[in-house]
Design an enzyme around this catalytic site. Sequence first.
Site, short mmCIF file in Angstrom:
data_model
loop_
_atom_site.label_atom_id
_atom_site.label_comp_id
_atom_site.label_asym_id
_atom_site.label_seq_id
_atom_site.Cartn_x
_atom_site.Cartn_y
_atom_site.Cartn_z
N PHE A 135 35.03 -55.57 -39.39
CA PHE A 135 34.52 -56.84 -38.90
C PHE A 135 34.50 -57.83 -40.07
CE2 PHE A 135 31.72 -55.73 -34.96
CZ PHE A 135 32.86 -55.34 -34.28
N HIS B 296 42.55 -46.28 -38.57
CA HIS B 296 41.18 -46.72 -38.33
C HIS B 296 40.75 -46.30 -36.93
CE1 HIS B 296 37.60 -48.97 -39.20
NE2 HIS B 296 37.77 -49.80 -38.20
N LYS C 267 38.12 -40.47 -35.45
CA LYS C 267 36.87 -40.93 -34.83
C LYS C 267 36.56 -40.26 -33.50
CE LYS C 267 36.49 -45.37 -37.21
NZ LYS C 267 37.63 -45.30 -38.14
N CYS D 49 33.06 -51.98 -42.13
CA CYS D 49 33.73 -50.70 -41.87
C CYS D 49 34.80 -50.36 -42.90
CB CYS D 49 34.35 -50.70 -40.47
SG CYS D 49 33.17 -51.16 -39.20
N HIS E 5 32.27 -43.35 -35.26
CA HIS E 5 32.52 -44.43 -36.22
C HIS E 5 31.30 -44.58 -37.12
CE1 HIS E 5 33.86 -47.87 -38.21
NE2 HIS E 5 34.28 -48.63 -37.21
N GLU F 48 46.05 -52.35 -34.06
CA GLU F 48 46.46 -51.50 -35.16
C GLU F 48 47.86 -50.96 -34.94
OE1 GLU F 48 44.74 -47.92 -38.00
OE2 GLU F 48 43.63 -48.46 -36.18
#
Length: 402
Positions: A390, A294, A326, A162, A331, A305
């Site tokens: 990830f 994010h 998002k 990502c 996403h 976050e």
Amino acid sequence: MNRVVVTGIGVVTPIGSTREKFWSGLVEARSGIGPIKNIPTERLAARIAAQVLDFDPAQHFNPKRENLLDRFAQFAVVAARAAVQDAQLVITEEIALQAATIVGNGAGGMTSLDESYFKLYGQNATRAHPLSIPRFMMNAACSLVSMDLGLKGPTFMVASACSSGTHAIGQAFQMVRTGQTPVALTGGTEASITVGTIKGWEALRVLSSDTCRPFSRTRSGLVLGEGAAMFVLETRERAMARGAPIYAELLGFGMSADANDITAVDPDGAARAMRSALTDAKVNAEEIDYVNAHGTGTALNDKGETVALHKAFGESAARLAVSSSKGVLGHSLGAAGAVEFAATALALHHQTIPPTANFEEADPDCDLDYVPNTARNAPIDKAMSSSFAFGGLNAVLVLGRA
């Protein structure tokens, strides 16, 4: 060291495939999330996604060319064409030999891969499509962009899940800044809304069944998206000499690895990437006005976050405007950092902060200003765009008003 600016923006997204439609969808919090329409859903528990429903490859490619390109590569080529046109960039032979093409992607040609495996295992086909490998190899996107535009300089893909789009833009930024290339075409692309991919995400139990609500107490998970965003980066001196439009200036790039968990965000690692970007940009934390987060809409990511923002910004975190795109875009994995970079550059250009869509209730664990539901006109001098992937791979860009 050269100053680097963004002179062209091209997008293919669930809320529009022009810069104008993309921006209006963001500021109006007009969500591109809805029922899945492009694939069978009988076997799926999660039946929503942010799909690019108005994309017709026949409008962009002749049949022979279309047959060669997986959907993720189609997105990249169309967005790249738009970015070059937007930048009013004439690709001379000199530029073609020097320009870099650097694209981020997380999964490769998943549409082609899914279709191939279905025919092989589900229908007992005896042979694969002859173009299977060229269609689903990850570097197809950058290779086909370079072929389409005749770009012959440094060309490669970046894969960091990502964070791929953000890492790609950061690499291109560094190459222009250090003089390795005068112009770079960069961004990210992804098209992995397939039955097989969604089943994999279902197994992780992170998908929402209704919509994406970043940072809201009622958030229920992420929603998969797709799309692409591509940019023309060039030296400020060159852009001004040719009278090019300038949307924003790229000031700094930071990276880190958590070296911890394969899926969970580590606030320390994320904060280190933010601080690294600030240091590279020679910008103090209190100078940042806006962060495009994010913000996936999962319980752990949004909480982690928020902790990272407090660690990186200290007392300045309280005055930050923070929003996630998002809730509107879903996403888009390897493309997420690129489309969110577009949102950040346009926020600086328009002096408007796009909101966090679908926000319902404040969460005590998410205690910052998330610009809920309604865009905000505000002076923005410097902004940050963050991606956390990830595998614990973090990438952060700092931008300034042009």
